[in-house]
Design an enzyme around this catalytic site. Structure first.
Site, PDB file in Angstrom:
ATOM      1  N   GLU A  62       0.829  -1.207   0.000  1.00 28.67           N
ATOM      2  CA  GLU A  62       0.000   0.000   0.000  1.00 28.67           C
ATOM      3  C   GLU A  62       0.863   1.256   0.000  1.00 28.67           C
ATOM      4  O   GLU A  62       0.523   2.254  -0.636  1.00 28.67           O
ATOM      5  CB  GLU A  62      -0.921   0.007   1.222  1.00 28.67           C
ATOM      6  CG  GLU A  62      -1.953  -1.096   1.216  1.00 28.67           C
ATOM      7  CD  GLU A  62      -2.746  -1.132   2.498  1.00 28.67           C
ATOM      8  OE1 GLU A  62      -3.973  -1.017   2.416  1.00 28.67           O
ATOM      9  OE2 GLU A  62      -2.133  -1.288   3.588  1.00 28.67           O
TER      10      GLU A  62
ATOM     11  N   TYR B 294     -12.357  27.969   1.289  1.00 30.54           N
ATOM     12  CA  TYR B 294     -12.333  26.515   1.116  1.00 30.54           C
ATOM     13  C   TYR B 294     -11.261  26.056   0.143  1.00 30.54           C
ATOM     14  O   TYR B 294     -10.863  24.903   0.172  1.00 30.54           O
ATOM     15  CB  TYR B 294     -13.714  25.953   0.755  1.00 30.54           C
ATOM     16  CG  TYR B 294     -14.326  26.460  -0.524  1.00 30.54           C
ATOM     17  CD1 TYR B 294     -13.997  25.904  -1.745  1.00 30.54           C
ATOM     18  CD2 TYR B 294     -15.278  27.467  -0.498  1.00 30.54           C
ATOM     19  CE1 TYR B 294     -14.574  26.346  -2.910  1.00 30.54           C
ATOM     20  CE2 TYR B 294     -15.870  27.911  -1.656  1.00 30.54           C
ATOM     21  CZ  TYR B 294     -15.523  27.351  -2.867  1.00 30.54           C
ATOM     22  OH  TYR B 294     -16.101  27.801  -4.026  1.00 30.54           O
TER      23      TYR B 294
ATOM     24  N   GLU C  38      -6.406   6.700  10.933  1.00 31.32           N
ATOM     25  CA  GLU C  38      -6.649   7.442  12.164  1.00 31.32           C
ATOM     26  C   GLU C  38      -5.605   8.555  12.334  1.00 31.32           C
ATOM     27  O   GLU C  38      -5.937   9.676  12.723  1.00 31.32           O
ATOM     28  CB  GLU C  38      -6.599   6.504  13.380  1.00 31.32           C
ATOM     29  CG  GLU C  38      -7.706   5.473  13.404  1.00 31.32           C
ATOM     30  CD  GLU C  38      -7.405   4.179  12.645  1.00 31.32           C
ATOM     31  OE1 GLU C  38      -8.097   3.187  12.909  1.00 31.32           O
ATOM     32  OE2 GLU C  38      -6.495   4.147  11.785  1.00 31.32           O
TER      33      GLU C  38
ATOM     34  N   LYS D 273     -10.867   4.707   2.416  1.00 30.60           N
ATOM     35  CA  LYS D 273      -9.943   3.952   1.566  1.00 30.60           C
ATOM     36  C   LYS D 273     -10.821   3.092   0.662  1.00 30.60           C
ATOM     37  O   LYS D 273     -11.576   2.241   1.122  1.00 30.60           O
ATOM     38  CB  LYS D 273      -9.026   3.070   2.401  1.00 30.60           C
ATOM     39  CG  LYS D 273      -8.054   2.237   1.560  1.00 30.60           C
ATOM     40  CD  LYS D 273      -7.273   1.257   2.406  1.00 30.60           C
ATOM     41  CE  LYS D 273      -6.185   1.996   3.147  1.00 30.60           C
ATOM     42  NZ  LYS D 273      -5.227   1.052   3.785  1.00 30.60           N
TER      43      LYS D 273
END
Length: 116
Positions: free
Chosen positions: A21, A53, A72, A98
């Site tokens: 990954e 933004y 996290e 993901k």
């Protein structure tokens, strides 16, 4: 109080616990909700009185470019970066997904939602 929402931001990034990954990368989606008082911006019609933004997006993109083993950890970094964009932000909720995670089976996405 109002909510500013950035939805379905898509990134190709190198986040994940497994070496593959980190090397190959994968697709991620990010949603963000900012809570802020918009009364000054609503009255003035001036971007200087609002949360920009485009700057929020750039802060998220920067954090997405830095590999993390855990979503996290990435979520915490994104929330911290977004708070630095404007002093008028009172709450941030980020959802990082993901897409097609490596789990040995079929799954659309894995998501982490963090509110601070």
């Amino acid at each position: 109080m109002a909510q500013l929402v950035l939805q379905n931001m898509e990134f190709y990034a190198h986040h994940g616990h497994f070496d593959e990954e980190q090397i190959i990368g994968g697709r991620f989606r990010v949603d963000l909700v900012i809570e802020t008082d918009i009364s000054k911006a609503a009255a003035s019609d001036d971007l200087h009185d609002a949360v920009d933004y485009s700057k929020v997006y750039q802060a998220i993109k920067h954090e997405m470019d830095v590999p993390s083993k855990l979503l996290e950890h990435l979520a915490q970094r994104i929330v911290t970066a977004v708070y630095k964009v404007s002093s008028g932000i009172t709450r941030v909720t980020v959802t990082i997904s993901k897409m097609n995670p490596v789990i040995g089976g079929k799954m659309d996405r894995f998501s982490v939602i963090l509110t601070k």
